[in-house]
Design a protein around this motif. Structure first.
Motif, mmCIF file in Angstrom:
data_model
loop_
_atom_site.group_PDB
_atom_site.id
_atom_site.type_symbol
_atom_site.label_atom_id
_atom_site.label_comp_id
_atom_site.label_asym_id
_atom_site.label_seq_id
_atom_site.Cartn_x
_atom_site.Cartn_y
_atom_site.Cartn_z
ATOM 1 N N THR A 112 0.816 -1.206 0.000
ATOM 2 C CA THR A 112 0.000 0.000 0.000
ATOM 3 C C THR A 112 0.854 1.262 0.000
ATOM 4 O OG1 THR A 112 -0.276 -0.108 2.405
ATOM 5 C CG2 THR A 112 -2.031 -1.072 1.049
ATOM 6 N N SER A 113 2.119 1.161 0.398
ATOM 7 C CA SER A 113 2.983 2.340 0.333
ATOM 8 C C SER A 113 3.149 2.777 -1.124
ATOM 9 C CB SER A 113 4.347 2.077 0.970
ATOM 10 O OG SER A 113 5.014 1.009 0.327
ATOM 11 N N ASP A 114 3.277 1.814 -2.025
ATOM 12 C CA ASP A 114 3.364 2.139 -3.456
ATOM 13 C C ASP A 114 2.063 2.789 -3.938
ATOM 14 O OD1 ASP A 114 5.881 0.972 -3.498
ATOM 15 O OD2 ASP A 114 5.160 -0.930 -4.326
ATOM 16 N N MET A 115 0.945 2.231 -3.514
ATOM 17 C CA MET A 115 -0.356 2.758 -3.916
ATOM 18 C C MET A 115 -0.543 4.186 -3.387
ATOM 19 S SD MET A 115 -2.734 -0.518 -3.110
ATOM 20 C CE MET A 115 -2.283 -2.135 -3.684
ATOM 21 N N ALA A 116 -0.142 4.427 -2.139
ATOM 22 C CA ALA A 116 -0.272 5.755 -1.540
ATOM 23 C C ALA A 116 0.556 6.776 -2.318
ATOM 24 C CB ALA A 116 0.165 5.720 -0.080
ATOM 25 N N GLN A 117 1.779 6.408 -2.646
ATOM 26 C CA GLN A 117 2.641 7.346 -3.375
ATOM 27 C C GLN A 117 2.107 7.629 -4.772
ATOM 28 O OE1 GLN A 117 6.373 5.292 -2.684
ATOM 29 N NE2 GLN A 117 6.956 6.852 -1.196
ATOM 30 N N ARG A 118 1.554 6.612 -5.430
ATOM 31 C CA ARG A 118 0.957 6.842 -6.750
ATOM 32 C C ARG A 118 -0.245 7.777 -6.654
ATOM 33 N NH1 ARG A 118 2.325 1.393 -7.606
ATOM 34 N NH2 ARG A 118 0.228 0.662 -7.204
ATOM 35 N N ALA A 119 -0.914 7.783 -5.501
ATOM 36 C CA ALA A 119 -2.073 8.657 -5.295
ATOM 37 C C ALA A 119 -1.654 10.041 -4.789
ATOM 38 C CB ALA A 119 -3.041 8.013 -4.310
ATOM 39 N N GLY A 120 -0.335 10.284 -4.685
ATOM 40 C CA GLY A 120 0.153 11.578 -4.238
ATOM 41 C C GLY A 120 0.204 11.733 -2.736
ATOM 42 N N ALA A 174 -1.966 12.643 7.055
ATOM 43 C CA ALA A 174 -2.275 13.504 5.914
ATOM 44 C C ALA A 174 -3.635 13.210 5.302
ATOM 45 C CB ALA A 174 -1.184 13.368 4.847
ATOM 46 N N TRP A 175 -3.967 11.943 5.186
ATOM 47 C CA TRP A 175 -5.164 11.582 4.446
ATOM 48 C C TRP A 175 -6.336 11.237 5.337
ATOM 49 C CZ3 TRP A 175 -7.215 6.636 2.300
ATOM 50 C CH2 TRP A 175 -8.153 6.874 1.292
ATOM 51 N N LEU A 176 -6.057 10.538 6.434
ATOM 52 C CA LEU A 176 -7.139 10.051 7.284
ATOM 53 C C LEU A 176 -7.332 10.883 8.549
ATOM 54 C CD1 LEU A 176 -6.239 6.266 7.005
ATOM 55 C CD2 LEU A 176 -8.017 7.483 5.741
#
Length: 165
Positions: free
Chosen positions: A90-98, A109-111
């Motif tokens: 999910t770290s990869d997914m988070a970075q792809r989502a900015g 930051a997000w939650l």
């Protein structure tokens, strides 16, 4: 544990004399002093949370998902013979989502939530060698109370991953 059809979020907690940040995940888990304390799993298909400790039957997962930026959890699963078809981060997914790649930074930051700082400190302390004369050089004992507290810390990380998922 039966094979889940959906992705399963996984987080391991461990202790070791080996320095993870200096040696990396593969070398950390290859070190003879490294041991898993527990793992918490969240089945995204059923929304069930389960725990695993060494000595229990290994999970069989179709798709395992962890947050680790260096494949820490995957190497842990491999060290204990877990079975899985694929492993995502999910770290990869988070970075792809900015979003930030670190779990705690992403959570803030997000939650708008934070990791369990007291649990993190306790878990790290389990890798510190004793300086006491009678137990010098030994790792702290893991009692059932300590293991339960570490499981709570681990479950919080999985809860954050599930919220982000």
């Amino acid at each position: 544990m039966s094979r889940s059809p959906g992705p399963t979020l996984v987080d391991f907690e461990s202790r070791s004399r080996c320095a993870l940040k200096k040696r990396g995940g593969r070398n950390y888990w290859a070190d003879p002093s490294t041991e898993a304390i527990c793992a918490v799993l969240y089945d995204t298909a059923t929304q069930e949370v389960s725990t695993w400790v060494p000595g229990e039957p290994v999970p069989r997962l179709t798709c395992a998902v962890s947050h680790d930026p260096a494949p820490f959890d995957r190497f842990a699963a491999d060290a204990y013979g877990w079975e899985y078809d694929t492993w995502l981060r999910t770290s990869d997914m988070a970075q792809r989502a900015g979003l930030p790649g670190g779990l705690d930074k992403m959570a803030k930051a997000w939650l708008g939530i934070e990791k369990d700082k007291v649990g993190a400190k306790l878990t790290l302390s389990l890798s510190r060698l004793s300086r006491a004369k009678a137990t010098r050089g030994q790792l702290p004992e893991i009692t059932e109370d300590v293991r339960a507290r570490v499981m709570g810390y681990c479950a919080r990380d999985v809860e954050i991953m599930a919220e982000a998922w």
